[in-house]
Design a protein around this motif. Sequence first.
Motif, mmCIF file in Angstrom:
data_model
loop_
_atom_site.group_PDB
_atom_site.id
_atom_site.type_symbol
_atom_site.label_atom_id
_atom_site.label_comp_id
_atom_site.label_asym_id
_atom_site.label_seq_id
_atom_site.Cartn_x
_atom_site.Cartn_y
_atom_site.Cartn_z
ATOM 1 N N THR A 67 10.712 65.216 60.930
ATOM 2 C CA THR A 67 11.763 66.041 60.318
ATOM 3 C C THR A 67 12.949 66.184 61.268
ATOM 4 O O THR A 67 14.107 66.021 60.857
ATOM 5 N N GLU A 68 12.666 66.485 62.527
ATOM 6 C CA GLU A 68 13.740 66.645 63.506
ATOM 7 C C GLU A 68 14.459 65.320 63.735
ATOM 8 O O GLU A 68 15.679 65.292 63.912
ATOM 9 N N LYS A 69 13.712 64.240 63.696
ATOM 10 C CA LYS A 69 14.316 62.908 63.858
ATOM 11 C C LYS A 69 15.290 62.642 62.716
ATOM 12 O O LYS A 69 16.403 62.153 62.938
ATOM 13 N N MET A 70 14.866 62.967 61.491
ATOM 14 C CA MET A 70 15.741 62.763 60.331
ATOM 15 C C MET A 70 16.979 63.655 60.432
ATOM 16 O O MET A 70 18.089 63.229 60.098
ATOM 17 N N LYS A 71 16.791 64.897 60.902
ATOM 18 C CA LYS A 71 17.934 65.780 61.079
ATOM 19 C C LYS A 71 18.898 65.199 62.108
ATOM 20 O O LYS A 71 20.120 65.246 61.916
ATOM 21 N N ALA A 72 18.355 64.674 63.198
ATOM 22 C CA ALA A 72 19.196 64.085 64.248
ATOM 23 C C ALA A 72 19.948 62.875 63.718
ATOM 24 O O ALA A 72 21.144 62.693 64.010
ATOM 25 N N ILE A 73 19.272 62.044 62.940
ATOM 26 C CA ILE A 73 19.927 60.868 62.358
ATOM 27 C C ILE A 73 21.043 61.307 61.417
ATOM 28 O O ILE A 73 22.140 60.759 61.427
ATOM 29 N N GLY A 74 20.748 62.319 60.598
ATOM 30 C CA GLY A 74 21.763 62.850 59.685
ATOM 31 C C GLY A 74 22.954 63.413 60.441
ATOM 32 O O GLY A 74 24.112 63.178 60.070
ATOM 33 N N ALA A 75 22.679 64.150 61.515
ATOM 34 C CA ALA A 75 23.768 64.721 62.311
ATOM 35 C C ALA A 75 24.592 63.620 62.969
ATOM 36 O O ALA A 75 25.827 63.700 63.023
ATOM 37 N N ARG A 76 23.914 62.587 63.456
ATOM 38 C CA ARG A 76 24.621 61.471 64.088
ATOM 39 C C ARG A 76 25.500 60.755 63.055
ATOM 40 O O ARG A 76 26.655 60.432 63.336
ATOM 41 N N ASN A 77 24.955 60.536 61.873
ATOM 42 C CA ASN A 77 25.743 59.886 60.816
ATOM 43 C C ASN A 77 26.939 60.737 60.413
ATOM 44 O O ASN A 77 28.030 60.220 60.169
ATOM 45 N N LEU A 78 26.709 62.049 60.322
ATOM 46 C CA LEU A 78 27.802 62.964 59.993
ATOM 47 C C LEU A 78 28.876 62.919 61.071
ATOM 48 O O LEU A 78 30.074 62.903 60.764
ATOM 49 N N LEU A 79 28.436 62.884 62.317
ATOM 50 C CA LEU A 79 29.383 62.817 63.423
ATOM 51 C C LEU A 79 30.194 61.528 63.371
ATOM 52 O O LEU A 79 31.415 61.546 63.565
ATOM 53 N N LYS A 80 29.524 60.419 63.082
ATOM 54 C CA LYS A 80 30.242 59.148 62.937
ATOM 55 C C LYS A 80 31.234 59.226 61.791
ATOM 56 O O LYS A 80 32.365 58.743 61.892
ATOM 57 N N SER A 81 30.812 59.843 60.691
ATOM 58 C CA SER A 81 31.681 59.979 59.527
ATOM 59 C C SER A 81 32.898 60.825 59.869
ATOM 60 O O SER A 81 34.028 60.477 59.504
ATOM 61 N N VAL A 82 32.676 61.921 60.569
ATOM 62 C CA VAL A 82 33.794 62.797 60.958
ATOM 63 C C VAL A 82 34.734 62.042 61.892
ATOM 64 O O VAL A 82 35.962 62.139 61.770
ATOM 65 N N ALA A 83 34.159 61.263 62.810
ATOM 66 C CA ALA A 83 34.992 60.498 63.734
ATOM 67 C C ALA A 83 35.837 59.476 62.973
ATOM 68 O O ALA A 83 37.034 59.306 63.260
ATOM 69 N N LYS A 84 35.233 58.817 61.995
ATOM 70 C CA LYS A 84 35.980 57.847 61.191
ATOM 71 C C LYS A 84 37.076 58.548 60.385
ATOM 72 O O LYS A 84 38.187 58.037 60.245
ATOM 73 N N GLN A 85 36.751 59.724 59.835
ATOM 74 C CA GLN A 85 37.751 60.469 59.075
ATOM 75 C C GLN A 85 38.916 60.876 59.966
ATOM 76 O O GLN A 85 40.076 60.783 59.566
ATOM 77 N N ARG A 86 38.592 61.322 61.183
ATOM 78 C CA ARG A 86 39.662 61.713 62.111
ATOM 79 C C ARG A 86 40.523 60.511 62.482
ATOM 80 O O ARG A 86 41.738 60.631 62.590
#
Length: 132
Positions: A67-86
């Motif tokens: 579960t924590e691994k999936m949360k970390a992957i989701g957070a990493r993907n979100l961070l990448k998405s935010v970086a791309k949006q910026r």
Amino acid sequence: MAKDPLAEAGFYFDDLNKLRVLEPDVSQKTSELKEECKDFVDKIGQFQKIVGGLIELVDELEKEVETEKMKAIGARNLLKSVAKQREAQQQQLQALIAEKKMQLERYRVEYEALSKVESEQNEFIDQFILQK
């Protein structure tokens, strides 16, 4: 010493004077082995319970880790998405800045042209007024 004819035939008397096929020592050792086996089986049962509990605990930890691994992957993907949006937003803003600079340059050229026309008209008006 005379050998017991019953012992030679494989028959023995126990402490209660019952006729037995096994020697008393062998019978006692068999009983002791039976008790040791029972203790061993009990200990194996306890061991299995402990190992079963440990396996359940490890399974629960595995689920939590997953579960924590999936949360970390989701957070990493979100961070990448935010970086791309910026990055995209930064590119849009740079394009807007370039557009505004071009517009400013056009306005500056137009201002200079209008200022020149104004000064020419003022000069014409001054000459016209002086001629009258």
